[in-house]
Design a protein around this motif. Structure first.
Motif, PDB file in Angstrom:
ATOM      1  N   ASP A  11      -8.575   7.649  -5.123  1.00 41.64           N
ATOM      2  CA  ASP A  11      -8.206   9.050  -4.961  1.00 41.64           C
ATOM      3  C   ASP A  11      -9.438   9.828  -4.532  1.00 41.64           C
ATOM      4  O   ASP A  11     -10.437   9.872  -5.245  1.00 41.64           O
ATOM      5  CB  ASP A  11      -7.655   9.594  -6.284  1.00 41.64           C
ATOM      6  N   LYS A  58      -6.121  -0.742   3.553  1.00 40.37           N
ATOM      7  CA  LYS A  58      -5.070   0.242   3.840  1.00 40.37           C
ATOM      8  C   LYS A  58      -4.947   0.539   5.331  1.00 40.37           C
ATOM      9  O   LYS A  58      -3.861   0.536   5.894  1.00 40.37           O
ATOM     10  CB  LYS A  58      -5.337   1.546   3.097  1.00 40.37           C
ATOM     11  N   PRO A  95      -1.275  12.159   1.387  1.00 40.07           N
ATOM     12  CA  PRO A  95      -1.776  10.953   2.057  1.00 40.07           C
ATOM     13  C   PRO A  95      -3.248  11.002   2.452  1.00 40.07           C
ATOM     14  O   PRO A  95      -3.927   9.995   2.401  1.00 40.07           O
ATOM     15  CB  PRO A  95      -0.893  10.841   3.304  1.00 40.07           C
ATOM     16  N   TRP A 110      -3.343  -3.802   6.244  1.00 38.41           N
ATOM     17  CA  TRP A 110      -1.968  -3.476   5.857  1.00 38.41           C
ATOM     18  C   TRP A 110      -1.145  -2.995   7.045  1.00 38.41           C
ATOM     19  O   TRP A 110       0.028  -3.296   7.178  1.00 38.41           O
ATOM     20  CB  TRP A 110      -1.958  -2.440   4.742  1.00 38.41           C
ATOM     21  N   TYR A 156      -4.691   6.516  -2.030  1.00 38.78           N
ATOM     22  CA  TYR A 156      -3.673   5.480  -1.927  1.00 38.78           C
ATOM     23  C   TYR A 156      -3.759   4.538  -3.126  1.00 38.78           C
ATOM     24  O   TYR A 156      -4.750   4.534  -3.868  1.00 38.78           O
ATOM     25  CB  TYR A 156      -3.855   4.686  -0.629  1.00 38.78           C
ATOM     26  N   CYS A 157      -2.735   3.727  -3.262  1.00 36.03           N
ATOM     27  CA  CYS A 157      -2.704   2.677  -4.281  1.00 36.03           C
ATOM     28  C   CYS A 157      -2.387   1.362  -3.577  1.00 36.03           C
ATOM     29  O   CYS A 157      -1.426   1.278  -2.810  1.00 36.03           O
ATOM     30  CB  CYS A 157      -1.643   2.980  -5.332  1.00 36.03           C
ATOM     31  N   ASP A 210     -10.297   1.065   1.992  1.00 33.68           N
ATOM     32  CA  ASP A 210      -9.952   1.741   3.243  1.00 33.68           C
ATOM     33  C   ASP A 210      -9.616   0.732   4.340  1.00 33.68           C
ATOM     34  O   ASP A 210      -8.717   0.957   5.145  1.00 33.68           O
ATOM     35  CB  ASP A 210     -11.088   2.658   3.696  1.00 33.68           C
ATOM     36  N   THR A 219      -6.135   2.086  -7.440  1.00 34.86           N
ATOM     37  CA  THR A 219      -5.835   3.395  -6.877  1.00 34.86           C
ATOM     38  C   THR A 219      -7.145   4.062  -6.497  1.00 34.86           C
ATOM     39  O   THR A 219      -8.092   4.089  -7.287  1.00 34.86           O
ATOM     40  CB  THR A 219      -5.071   4.267  -7.894  1.00 34.86           C
ATOM     41  N   VAL A 235       0.857  -1.179   0.000  1.00 34.13           N
ATOM     42  CA  VAL A 235       0.000   0.000   0.000  1.00 34.13           C
ATOM     43  C   VAL A 235       0.895   1.231   0.000  1.00 34.13           C
ATOM     44  O   VAL A 235       1.842   1.323   0.782  1.00 34.13           O
ATOM     45  CB  VAL A 235      -0.928   0.029   1.238  1.00 34.13           C
ATOM     46  N   GLU A 236       0.582   2.140  -0.892  1.00 33.72           N
ATOM     47  CA  GLU A 236       1.368   3.374  -0.999  1.00 33.72           C
ATOM     48  C   GLU A 236       0.422   4.563  -1.001  1.00 33.72           C
ATOM     49  O   GLU A 236      -0.572   4.584  -1.732  1.00 33.72           O
ATOM     50  CB  GLU A 236       2.177   3.344  -2.297  1.00 33.72           C
ATOM     51  N   ASP A 237       0.721   5.556  -0.147  1.00 31.17           N
ATOM     52  CA  ASP A 237      -0.071   6.774  -0.137  1.00 31.17           C
ATOM     53  C   ASP A 237       0.212   7.580  -1.392  1.00 31.17           C
ATOM     54  O   ASP A 237       1.338   7.598  -1.886  1.00 31.17           O
ATOM     55  CB  ASP A 237       0.270   7.632   1.087  1.00 31.17           C
ATOM     56  N   LEU A 238      -0.812   8.251  -1.895  1.00 31.22           N
ATOM     57  CA  LEU A 238      -0.617   9.143  -3.020  1.00 31.22           C
ATOM     58  C   LEU A 238       0.116  10.388  -2.523  1.00 31.22           C
ATOM     59  O   LEU A 238       0.413  10.523  -1.346  1.00 31.22           O
ATOM     60  CB  LEU A 238      -1.961   9.501  -3.650  1.00 31.22           C
TER      61      LEU A 238
END
Length: 176
Positions: free
Chosen positions: A83, A150, A57, A154, A61-62, A147, A81, A51-54
């Motif tokens: 957004d 993430k 944050p 995660w 996220y993606c 959600d 993703t 999980v990576e924040d855009l």
């Protein structure tokens, strides 16, 4: 131990446990209700999740799912993703390239009444959720499944390996 400080160590622990992500999803009190029998077979090939924040944050996220070569689909990586723009929810997803006859059936083995009511009621498979775009969410202003992945699964997936159903705990206490 935080996942940012010790990602390599965390990976080693997770990779040492067979079917780690399948078990973590199944034992999660909400996400476990999304996995059909067919999904569970596919999840046996799930190698890792990231999980990576855009850029911002708080905005999105993606989530990336990395799979071993499997008999179900051609992709080795699936990403979704999410957004949260100022006005709307926007999602983009990898198109799953299903192998002939391997896409999940349209009807879930999990009765709707047994699912968490906060989840999108029309999701019949985890992989159906994966393909839903923002315009398919019937006015929902957030992606509850994403959600939860993430913000809960995660963040500390190992916690869910030991999750017990509250009814089971209560039954044990009555026996004392």
């Amino acid at each position: 131990m935080t996942r940012k400080k010790y990602p390599y160590r965390r990976s080693l622990v997770i990779n040492s446990i067979p079917d780690f992500w399948l078990t973590a999803f199944l034992k999660h009190p909400t996400l476990g209700t999304l996995l059909t029998q067919e999904d569970q077979q596919i999840f046996r090939y799930l190698d890792s999740i990231h999980v990576e924040d855009l850029t911002y944050p708080q905005k999105g996220y993606c989530i990336t799912f990395n799979f071993k070569i499997n008999p179900y689909f051609e992709n080795e990586t699936l990403s979704k993703t999410v957004d949260y723009t100022d006005e709307d929810l926007e999602t983009t997803c990898t198109t799953i390239r299903w192998k002939e006859g391997k896409a999940p059936p349209a009807i879930s083995a999990i009765p709707v009444e047994e699912r968490d009511k906060r989840l999108l009621p029309f999701i019949t498979s985890f992989f159906k959720w994966f393909g839903y775009a923002a315009e398919d969410t019937m006015g929902f202003d957030q992606d509850l499944v994403g959600d939860l992945i993430k913000g809960d699964l995660w963040v500390n997936p190992i916690e869910h390996l030991n999750h017990e159903d509250e009814d089971v705990k209560g039954d044990d206490e009555d026996d004392d």
